[in-house]
Write an enzyme that holds these catalytic residues in place. Structure first.
Site, short mmCIF file in Angstrom:
data_model
loop_
_atom_site.label_atom_id
_atom_site.label_comp_id
_atom_site.label_asym_id
_atom_site.label_seq_id
_atom_site.Cartn_x
_atom_site.Cartn_y
_atom_site.Cartn_z
CE LYS A 146 -3.77 -0.28 2.23
NZ LYS A 146 -4.75 -0.47 3.30
NE ARG A 197 -6.88 4.05 4.53
CZ ARG A 197 -8.13 3.66 4.18
NH1 ARG A 197 -8.37 2.39 4.03
NH2 ARG A 197 -9.08 4.54 3.98
N GLY A 240 -8.02 -7.42 4.01
CA GLY A 240 -8.93 -7.61 5.13
C GLY A 240 -8.35 -8.32 6.33
CG MET A 290 -2.74 -7.44 9.11
SD MET A 290 -1.05 -7.12 8.64
CE MET A 290 -1.21 -6.77 6.91
NE ARG A 349 -5.56 -4.76 -2.83
CZ ARG A 349 -6.08 -4.86 -1.63
NH1 ARG A 349 -5.32 -4.71 -0.56
NH2 ARG A 349 -7.36 -5.10 -1.45
CG HIS A 409 -13.91 -10.32 4.32
ND1 HIS A 409 -14.26 -11.61 4.66
CD2 HIS A 409 -12.63 -10.18 4.71
CE1 HIS A 409 -13.24 -12.20 5.25
NE2 HIS A 409 -12.24 -11.36 5.29
CB SER A 427 10.93 -43.33 -10.78
OG SER A 427 9.82 -42.53 -10.46
CB CYS A 446 6.75 -41.27 -9.44
SG CYS A 446 7.51 -42.43 -8.29
CE1 TYR A 487 9.01 -39.45 -14.45
CE2 TYR A 487 10.95 -39.85 -15.81
CZ TYR A 487 10.04 -40.29 -14.85
OH TYR A 487 10.17 -41.52 -14.28
#
Length: 912
Positions: free
Chosen positions: A34, A104, A113, A115, A362, A478, A795, A862, A882
């Protein structure tokens, strides 16, 4: 205002109109999101009320010193306060012309929402008169004062907000009015006196000795005391339960702290030429390029997000008398901000008597569908590159697109409609409190949280529920914002729904429909529909924007993505999701159901003939299984893991047998049947192990019962041969599990190769079936160079590797003490969800040593970690070929793999 450690930064203009901002958007770590963006908006010439920001680091210094201020910090804050007063030409608390400020929070990572905020700070019994004189509006002044006392008491002092809401309700009843706005200036003045009395009666004098005047607690009149307590409350809100839970859910570090923004107030509640609102530069639900949001005339900011009054759409603002110019200017600001930040922006604004002021911007939170659409559209518009578009989408968000939707063919009656605040459909029991939602989920039942409107204290219930339904609030309330961030379906603002939380029921106005606790309801967050009863749900197809982003990610990724699947249906689904093969086919899952009796016969019978018959039955069944699997994945590799779990897992529960025997005996059952069951229980008891997960399982099972791997390899090879003769291209690979020493693999590889050769000769086809192993023991990882000489592939079974590295039993610790470890920060995260660095080192060692022993070695993962985006990035860095994961995680893994490759490119470019 020079200091050794800079803890405070100014933003906005001075009295002469010069920009004196000290920060910018790149300083989020210091100023919070902010504060950094307030500074940036001021720097690019947007109308920002002046103020100053206290850094996040000051918050952590204060918290880590047991809520003690760092030396000199309060003096610096006082100096910046005096500078702000000079810039504004007003003083906080002044009896003639008071400056009012907001206080704030603003963390480095967006936590909407979670804090605290305090508005109208600086009002007291003297400055209220100055505010009346300056505005010539007594009602506005007294309304501002009562709001300040109410908010300060709740946020700073921790008093129950209902104490004040009940007083307002009583006043409205006494005056015979329906709305707060119908109360007169005298009514509000009376409320201020009542609020101060509530404050006096409920604040602990021992905890706040500074507030004791004449022997009793009084609402603080000194603006310096008000400001210090408010700043300390915002710092303290960093560690309130809802903020801690939000950080845990969103993997935000606990040591970042929050900044505090002290900003001169502007007022949206000064009559019908004043307004306040929250808006987005694009639609955060679907990504369409339209101005989206809500506003309220004659209101303050918390009224919009709290959902206390129903809002109007932002598109109407420029058509409202007295607000037309501000509405048109706001739309220009939308374009300026989006072009500057090159992303969809979330905006808070206030219009004070026709003048527009920007209070916050933001990067806006958005649904997965919106994230994809916005990224693609901005790439088309030339705002961002294809690489940036891929990096813009959070892989975890893709789960939202795989969430259920109402079946188009289902028949149902919509009992009410609201705002489509967060897409996806949910079915569950109606519950009317966050606590009930948590209890319902813990009992294993699905629920939908039904509330008048949610607040941050409802977060645990919102997480537990399948979806959220509210009767009030707009698309930026909210409930809507949090649900979108979590990917939970949400319908807001269902005005026809009259909720009685105490009675745990909701009545649909104009009908005889009553929704009671426990009733099954369905909500559609895409359309805003509410249905009494359970609607059939279906999963959406992987098409459109998602396909585009995944195809772009595939262009950049170097890591393959396979799936864990044990049946043809899952294999086909995986292929549709873009899997490039099967990285793990667990054959033990094929021995359940009707076949469980066959494997039991094999295990418990000593007669070779009976065992041979059982093995032949299993061979026939397994061959059919593999025919289906290999056909579904034709042309792609399918790694089949030979039987892995302990054999006792296929047997009856001895405890259940014991109970059955006792019942038979009590009822005078057949003696022969009882004797047979006793014999069975003795056999099962004889096979029990103290620690079966480290006992007779994996490759050890194949060595003790060699007929099992022969049967399984024969089934694999026979299925492959049959499909080859049909002209297909099956590509099975055989994986031998839980190898710890080279001779184990050497022996079982020999068995496999001999069996494959026999089947090839019998079927008259050439079979080339690689044989590899699963690395899931630390010893295997550290001797991988030796093991690789006998393996075509590795694997890494990171589930078991994590268990054996930590000495954890996953089935026990995840419920027993991992939550406590996380709460006490003994572990940063659950190592069974995201790969632990120590386990990752073993994987890296296994890969590097394995390729030393066999340069052609193919290496993959895996375990469940294969579908976790953070783990995928780790595996990319290690250099695996992979990852393999559950079918529905395949899209996430594809995107995460693409982002990992792009991040590596960017890091390399920065290094150069």
């Amino acid at each position: 205002m020079a200091e050794e450690v800079k803890r405070v930064y100014a933003f906005g203009k001075d009295a002469q109109g010069n920009n004196v901002t000290e920060g910018n958007t790149h300083m989020k770590a210091q100023l919070g999101g902010k504060g950094a963006n307030l500074a940036e908006m001021a720097n690019i010439g947007l109308p920002v009320p002046p103020g100053f920001t206290i850094t996040c680091q000051t918050c952590m210094e204060y918290a880590n010193a047991d809520n003690t201020w760092p030396e000199g910090a309060l003096d610096t804050i006082q100096a910046y306060r005096e500078d702000l007063e000079a810039r504004m030409g007003k003083k906080i608390g002044d009896a003639a012309d008071p400056l009012l400020v907001s206080v704030r929070s603003g963390a480095p990572m967006s936590m909407p929402g979670m804090m605290d905020t305090v508005l109208n700070l600086g009002l007291n019994d003297e400055s209220i008169n100055g505010l009346i004189a300056q505005t010539e509006n007594p009602r506005f002044a007294w309304d501002s004062y009562r709001r300040f006392i109410q908010m300060f008491s709740n946020v700073v002092m921790g008093l129950d907000g209902d104490l004040f809401e009940n007083a307002i309700t009583a006043m409205k009843h006494a005056r015979g009015v329906a709305s707060d706005t119908d109360l007169s200036a005298d009514d509000l003045k009376e409320l201020v006196a009542e609020f101060k009395q509530i404050f006096s009666e409920n604040v602990d004098a021992a905890a706040y000795p500074k507030l004791v005047v004449g022997g009793s607690v009084q609402f603080p009149q000194d603006p310096s005391v008000q400001l210090q307590l408010a700043i300390e409350a915002v710092f303290g809100s960093w560690n309130n339960p809802r903020a801690v839970l939000y950080r845990k859910q969103n993997k935000i570090a606990d040591d970042l702290g929050t900044a505090v923004n002290v900003q001169s107030m502007v007022f949206g509640n000064k009559g019908n030429t004043s307004a306040t609102g929250v808006a987005f530069t694009r639609n955060p639900a679907n990504g369409e390029k339209e101005f989206y949001g809500d506003y309220l005339v004659n209101a303050q900011g918390e009224d919009v997000v709290a959902g206390i009054r129903n809002t109007s759409p932002i598109a109407d603002l420029k058509h409202v008398d007295g607000l037309e110019d501000a509405g048109r200017e706001l739309e220009k600001v939308f374009v300026t901000l989006e072009n500057h930040f090159r992303d969809m922006c979330d905006i808070e604004f206030t219009i004070e008597q026709g003048k527009l002021w920007m209070l916050q911007t933001r990067v806006g939170k958005r649904t997965a569908a919106a994230a994809l659409h916005i990224a693609i559209e901005m790439e088309k518009e030339g705002l961002i590159s294809k690489e940036e578009a891929v990096m813009r989408v959070d892989p975890e968000q893709l789960d939202q697109l795989l969430h259920p939707q109402f079946d188009k063919n289902a028949s149902y009656d919509v009992v009410a409609k609201g705002l489509n605040a967060s897409p996806g459909a949910a079915v569950g029991e109606a519950v009317f409190s966050a606590a009930d939602a948590v209890a319902c989920a813990e009992a294993g039942r699905k629920c939908v949280l039904v509330r008048w409107e949610t607040n941050p204290d409802d977060l645990a219930g919102m997480i537990a529920a399948e979806g959220i339904l509210t009767s009030h609030g707009g698309k930026t309330s909210h409930a809507a914002v949090i649900a979108r961030g979590m990917g939970a379906p949400c319908v807001c603002g269902v005005e026809a729904l009259k909720i009685d939380a105490e009675k745990k029921q909701a009545v649909v106005t104009g009908t005889d429909v009553v929704i009671k606790e426990g009733d099954m309801i369905s909500i559609d967050g895409t359309t805003g529909s509410v249905v009494l009863g359970a609607v059939e749900l279906v999963l959406p197809e992987l098409t459109g924007d998602l396909d585009t982003i995944l195809e772009w990610a595939d262009e950049f990724r170097t890591l393959g993505v396979r799936a864990n699947a044990d049946n043809p249906e899952d294999a086909e689904l995986s292929r549709n999701f873009g899997a490039e093969g099967i990285g793990l086919c667990r054959t033990e899952h094929m021995f359940l159901g009707d076949r469980k009796q066959i494997i039991q016969t094999f295990i418990l019978n000593e007669d070779p003939a009976v065992r041979d018959k059982a093995v032949n039955e299993l061979l026939e069944a397994q061959t059919g299984d593999f025919l289906g699997m290999f056909k579904a994945m034709d042309g792609l590799p399918v790694i089949v893991r030979l039987l892995d779990p302990p054999l006792h897992e296929f047997l009856e529960s001895p405890r259940a047998l014991d109970v059955e025997i006792a019942k038979l005996e009590a009822m005078g059952g057949d003696a022969a049947a009882i004797a047979e069951k006793r014999r069975l229980m003795e056999q099962i008891d004889a096979m029990s192990e103290a620690n079966p997960m480290l006992g007779l399982r994996g490759c050890r099972l194949g060595i003790v019962y060699p007929i099992l791997p022969i049967m399984q390899v024969r089934a694999i090879a026979t299925a492959a041969a049959e499909l080859k003769k049909q002209g297909l291209d099956p590509r099975p690979e055989i994986m031998i599990p839980l190898v710890s020493v080279v001779p184990e693999l050497e022996k079982l590889r020999g068995v496999a190769e001999q069996t494959i050769a026999e089947v090839a000769a019998e079927q008259g086809v050439e079979l080339d079936i690689p044989v590899g192993t699963m690395i899931e023991l630390p010893r295997a990882a550290v001797t991988a160079d030796e093991i690789a000489a006998q393996a075509d592939f590795f694997s890494f079974g990171t589930n078991d590797l994590t268990q054996t590295t930590f000495g954890f039993s996953r089935d026990d610790v995840e419920a027993e003490f991992v939550p406590q470890y996380l709460e006490q920060r003994l572990l940063p995260y659950n190592p069974f969800a995201t790969i632990d660095p120590g386990v990752a080192k073993l994987v890296k060692m296994g890969v590097e040593l394995g390729r030393e022993g066999n340069p052609e070695l193919v290496c993959g993962v895996c375990g469940e970690h294969g579908g976790d985006p953070d783990s995928v990035k780790t595996f990319h860095a290690i250099g695996l070929d992979y990852v393999s994961c559950s079918p529905y995680r395949v899209p996430l893994a594809r995107l995460a793999a693409g982002q990992a490759a792009l991040a590596e490119q960017m890091d390399g470019a920065r290094d150069k």
